[in-house]
Design a protein around this motif. Structure first.
Motif, PDB file in Angstrom:
ATOM      1  N   CYS A 228      26.535  14.787  -6.913  1.00  0.00           N
ATOM      2  CA  CYS A 228      25.503  14.181  -6.074  1.00  0.00           C
ATOM      3  C   CYS A 228      24.177  14.904  -6.302  1.00  0.00           C
ATOM      4  O   CYS A 228      24.134  16.113  -6.475  1.00  0.00           O
ATOM      5  CB  CYS A 228      25.928  14.304  -4.624  1.00  0.00           C
ATOM      6  SG  CYS A 228      24.810  13.486  -3.490  1.00  0.00           S
TER       7      CYS A 228
ATOM      8  N   HIS B 249      29.849  13.268   2.191  1.00  0.00           N
ATOM      9  CA  HIS B 249      30.473  14.501   1.703  1.00  0.00           C
ATOM     10  C   HIS B 249      31.542  14.929   2.705  1.00  0.00           C
ATOM     11  O   HIS B 249      31.268  15.049   3.898  1.00  0.00           O
ATOM     12  CB  HIS B 249      29.435  15.616   1.572  1.00  0.00           C
ATOM     13  CG  HIS B 249      28.477  15.398   0.442  1.00  0.00           C
ATOM     14  ND1 HIS B 249      28.839  15.635  -0.873  1.00  0.00           N
ATOM     15  CD2 HIS B 249      27.202  14.963   0.415  1.00  0.00           C
ATOM     16  CE1 HIS B 249      27.790  15.347  -1.655  1.00  0.00           C
ATOM     17  NE2 HIS B 249      26.790  14.935  -0.896  1.00  0.00           N
TER      18      HIS B 249
ATOM     19  N   CYS C 234      24.620  12.243   2.947  1.00  0.00           N
ATOM     20  CA  CYS C 234      23.373  12.961   2.667  1.00  0.00           C
ATOM     21  C   CYS C 234      22.284  11.937   2.384  1.00  0.00           C
ATOM     22  O   CYS C 234      22.508  10.732   2.478  1.00  0.00           O
ATOM     23  CB  CYS C 234      23.557  13.888   1.470  1.00  0.00           C
ATOM     24  SG  CYS C 234      23.848  12.986  -0.067  1.00  0.00           S
TER      25      CYS C 234
ATOM     26  N   CYS D  85      21.991  15.685  -4.279  1.00  0.00           N
ATOM     27  CA  CYS D  85      21.571  16.596  -3.208  1.00  0.00           C
ATOM     28  C   CYS D  85      21.986  18.036  -3.495  1.00  0.00           C
ATOM     29  O   CYS D  85      21.569  18.948  -2.797  1.00  0.00           O
ATOM     30  CB  CYS D  85      22.128  16.155  -1.861  1.00  0.00           C
ATOM     31  SG  CYS D  85      23.870  16.542  -1.629  1.00  0.00           S
TER      32      CYS D  85
HETATM   33 ZN    ZN Z   1      24.827  14.471  -1.529  1.00  0.00          ZN
END
Ligand code: ZN
Ligand code: ADP
Length: 437
Positions: free
Chosen positions: A312, A257, A250, A314
């Motif tokens: 994470c 991931h 990402c 994201c």
């Molecule tokens: Zn991520």
């Protein structure tokens, strides 16, 4: 950035685990019933579907190795009748039979799903034009990216690898915003652009690149990003599991991931097969939880990496895997010392005035001791007339640093830029001529 499948990509660990256990139990029953090879293995291991109550029970299941795939070549591991197979891919198979990947139409839909997740993770939307320079054909790279980009609704340019001059023209003419190919081919495209003295910022619209299918490093990332003026992200996959789309980086650029709801990962000690604690480096083992045509139980990928447990930024909750740090089977034994090409690469890339292209050439002259030579390209700044003494200093330094890192001394030859053959797909770094003599 939009998350393609927010429900699964951001679900809680408890929900994910419950889903994995349920799918694993179903898979064990499915394989036991449909694949004689697994029926026998599972019987021998004394495991039935009801024995699967938690992910801890995974350890009781038998591994599948590359050698099992070879033994069962081509269709021994099929779990569906032949007429339900919609497509067959195969990986290069430089030694012996190629490795087969078979798909039902449901499997192809799953591939589209995980590739759509991957490309979305890289920020690709229906407004993008994807210049897909992964090879089309039996190799999974081309068609894998193709199906994912189509699923998202992007414009796909199915150019495949090769004819680099034409690639550059099409990148410019069609205004591609996304480039997909191997990292080494991205560099070959950058070389062609440099040769034409094309102004990347003014003439190309590339924003992001999704590069994978072979190992690469942070230094290569920096170089590709700088020369092609885009964000370079890593994608991982293998034919046996599905092709590209097993894991994707990402925007955080800290590991990929891994789509755990469908590909269940473990890291094991390659020698003993014991599971290692989260975060430790070992061999990646994958179980395909939902595939129909050729599901695999605890497949030993031979790729060395680790799982990164932290959450994470994201928003995705699925675990990340680190870069592939090497293959458990690509180890070279040079003068009795175990050497991983990845370590050679890391050492070379840390030395200034060298380009990212190199080859390791192994020979056994007159059937005696192995002779190894590393050829590495110099960067363009060493091209201007430089005194031979400076070249020799650099060469000695490379030999010295390699000896320090590897524990064995290897002869180094510096060559000029572009002297090492470029590949349209995966770069060929190790030339082992020992079998030929
Ligand atoms: Zn991520
Ligand atoms: P083969 O290389 O054996 O012909 P594949 O084309 O299926 O078979 O390639 C799968 C292998 O490629 C993986 O097992 C891994 O070693 C390598 N690979 C794929 N993606 C990456 C990546 N992003 N980084 C490093 N290695 C990768």
């Amino acid at each position: 950035m939009p998350i393609w499948n927010a429900e699964l990509e951001t679900c809680s660990r408890a929900e994910l685990t419950a889903l994995q256990v349920e799918r694993l139990r179903r898979l064990v029953g499915y394989l036991q019933e449909r694949v004689p090879f697994y029926h026998e293995r599972l019987t021998r291991a004394g495991v039935s579907p009801d024995a699967i109550r938690s992910l801890d029970d995974l350890r009781r299941l038998p591994f599948t190795g590359k050698v099992d795939l070879r033994d069962q070549y081509p269709f021994g591991l099929l779990a569906v009748p032949r007429e339900r197979v919609a497509r067959i891919h195969a990986s290069s198979g430089t030694t012996g039979n190629p490795t087969v990947g078979a798909y039902t139409s449901e499997d192809l839909a799953l591939w589209g799903e995980v590739m759509a997740r991957s490309l979305s993770m890289a920020g690709v939307t229906e407004r993008d034009t994807v210049h897909n320079a992964y090879g089309y054909g039996l190799f999974t790279g081309g068609l894998g990216v193709h199906v994912g980009a189509e699923r998202i609704g992007a414009t796909v340019v199915p150019v495949s690898g090769g004819l680099t001059r034409r690639q550059v023209k099409l990148l410019e003419d069609f205004g591609a915003t996304v480039l997909t190919c191997t990292p080494s081919y991205a560099l070959a495209i950058a070389d062609e652009i440099a040769e034409q003295a094309l102004d990347v910022r003014a003439r190309l619209k590339l924003r992001v690149g999704v590069f994978g299918a072979e190992p690469w490093t942070e230094r290569m990332r920096t170089e590709i990003e700088h020369r092609l003026h885009l964000e370079a992200l890593n994608i991982y996959g293998l034919t046996e599991i599905i092709g590209p789309g097993v894991a994707q980086e990402c925007e955080a650029k800290r590991g990929m991931h891994l789509f755990e709801d469908v590909f269940l990962p473990e890291i094991v000690d390659p020698e003993t097969g014991e599971q290692l604690p989260l975060g430790e480096v070992g061999e990646l083992v994958l179980t395909t939880l939902t595939k129909e045509a050729m599901p695999l139980l605890r497949y030993r990928t031979r790729d060395r990496t680790r799982l990164l447990p932290e959450c994470c930024d994201c928003g995705r909750t699925q675990v990340r895997m680190d870069r592939v740090l090497g293959r458990t089977d690509d180890m070279l034994v040079i003068k009795g010392v175990n050497v991983f090409p990845q370590l050679i690469e890391r050492t070379l890339l840390a030395i200034p005035h060298l380009g990212p292209h190199y080859q390791i050439i192994i020979d056994r002259p007159r059937g005696t001791v192995d002779a190894v030579e590393i050829r590495v390209e110099m960067a363009a700044d060493m091209l201007e007339p430089v005194e031979p003494a400076r070249l020799e200093d650099l060469r000695r330094r490379v030999e010295h640093e390699l000896a320090q890192a590897l524990g064995v001394s290897i002869r180094v030859k510096l060559v000029g830029p572009r002297e090492i053959p470029r590949s349209e797909g995966k770069a060929k770094r190790v030339i082992d001529r020992r079998e030929l003599v």
